[in-house]
Design a protein around this motif. Structure first.
Motif, PDB file in Angstrom:
ATOM      1  N   TYR A  34       3.599  -6.360 -13.777  1.00 21.64           N
ATOM      2  CA  TYR A  34       4.839  -5.836 -13.221  1.00 21.64           C
ATOM      3  C   TYR A  34       4.576  -4.727 -12.210  1.00 21.64           C
ATOM      4  N   SER A  56       3.978  -1.257 -14.445  1.00 20.50           N
ATOM      5  CA  SER A  56       4.359  -1.161 -15.842  1.00 20.50           C
ATOM      6  C   SER A  56       3.247  -1.710 -16.709  1.00 20.50           C
ATOM      7  N   ARG A  67       3.738  -2.752 -19.639  1.00 25.28           N
ATOM      8  CA  ARG A  67       4.443  -3.492 -20.676  1.00 25.28           C
ATOM      9  C   ARG A  67       3.622  -4.686 -21.155  1.00 25.28           C
ATOM     10  N   TYR A  95       6.364   3.456 -16.783  1.00 23.40           N
ATOM     11  CA  TYR A  95       5.697   3.246 -15.503  1.00 23.40           C
ATOM     12  C   TYR A  95       4.600   4.266 -15.251  1.00 23.40           C
TER      13      TYR A  95
END
Lengths: 114, 114
Positions: free
Chosen positions: A31, A94, A96, A103
Motif C-alpha cells: 500500500y 502502510s 498493514r 503509515y
C-alpha cells in the motif's frame, strides 16, 4: 524515514507544465499513498495504490494521475500544473500487509506553481 | 463517510503544564485511531495508535490517548510538556474497508512557551 524517500524535495514550476513527483520505498509494502497538505485543510488523499498497476482515486484527485509499475515506486503526475496545486506533497506507505497498522511518511515535496 | 474533527486549531501552553488535544470522529464502521506529530519542515511521525483492547494507549515522548467509543473521541494528553513538544498534531481514522486509507483531521498546532 530511511524506508521511504521522495524526490525532489523542492520544485518550482510554471503554470501549464507537467510535473512528476517520485516516491520510492525499500520496505516492499503493497500500500502506498499520495497526500497533499495545505494550511487549514490538514492532509487530503490524492491517490493510492494497493499493488503494482492497482491504483484508485482519493478525495482530491482532479488534475492528478499516478502510476505504479514497480512495487517500490509510486509516481504522482500533475498533468498541467495550476497555482491551486501549490502545496506540500507527502507520500506514505502502510505496513498493514505485515500487521503493522498505520503509515510511514516521506519527508515531503514542496511544490510551487508560478 | 468517515470524518475527523480536531476541536482546537491552536493550543498555547506553558512549559511543564499538562495539555489535552481533542479529537472526535464519526464513522459507521469500526475504525483504528492514530495520532501523528509533525515538527517544522518535516514529515509526519506516528505518536500512538489504538487498534483494539485497552482504551488507554501510551505512545512515544510521554504522550497517551484514551479511546472513548460512546463519545467517539480519542483525545491526546501529556501531563507535563516541554519546549520540544512544539509541533502540529494530527488525529487520523483508519478505515477497515480493505484500502487501509487514513482520514486526517485538520491538525492542532501546539505551542509550548517558556
Amino acid at each position: 524515514d530511511a524506508g521511504i524517500t521522495q524526490s525532489p524535495r523542492h520544485k518550482v514550476t510554471e503554470t501549464g507544465t507537467p510535473v512528476t513527483l517520485r516516491c520510492h520505498q525499500t520496505e516492499n509494502h503493497r500500500y502506498m499513498y499520495w497526500y497533499r497538505q495545505d494550511p487549514g485543510h490538514g492532509l487530503r488523499l490524492i491517490h493510492y495504490s494497493y499493488g503494482v498497476k492497482d491504483t484508485d482515486k482519493g478525495e482530491v484527485s482532479d488534475g492528478y494521475s499516478v502510476s505504479r509499475s514497480k512495487t517500490e515506486d509510486f509516481l504522482l503526475t500533475l498533468e498541467s500544473a495550476t497555482s491551486s496545486q501549490t502545496s506540500v506533497y507527502f507520500c506514505a506507505i502502510s505496513g498493514r500487509d505485515r500487521g503493522n497498522y498505520g503509515y510511514t511518511f516521506g519527508s515531503g515535496t514542496r511544490l510551487t506553481v508560478v | 463517510a468517515q470524518s475527523v474533527t480536531q476541536l482546537d486549531s491552536q493550543v498555547p501552553v506553558f512549559e511543564e503544564a499538562p495539555v489535552e488535544l481533542r479529537c472526535n470522529y464519526s464513522s459507521s464502521v469500526s475504525v483504528y485511531l492514530f495520532w501523528y506529530v509533525q515538527y517544522p519542515n518535516q514529515g509526519l511521525q506516528l505518536l500512538l495508535k489504538y487498534l483494539s483492547g485497552s482504551t488507554l494507549v501510551k505512545g512515544i515522548n510521554g504522550f497517551e490517548a484514551e479511546f472513548n467509543k460512546s463519545q467517539t473521541s480519542f483525545h491526546l494528553r501529556k501531563p507535563s510538556v516541554h519546549i520540544s513538544d512544539t509541533a502540529e498534531y494530527f488525529c487520523a481514522v483508519g478505515l477497515l474497508d480493505g484500502s487501509e486509507k487514513l482520514v486526517f483531521g485538520k491538525g492542532t498546532k501546539l505551542t509550548v512557551n517558556p
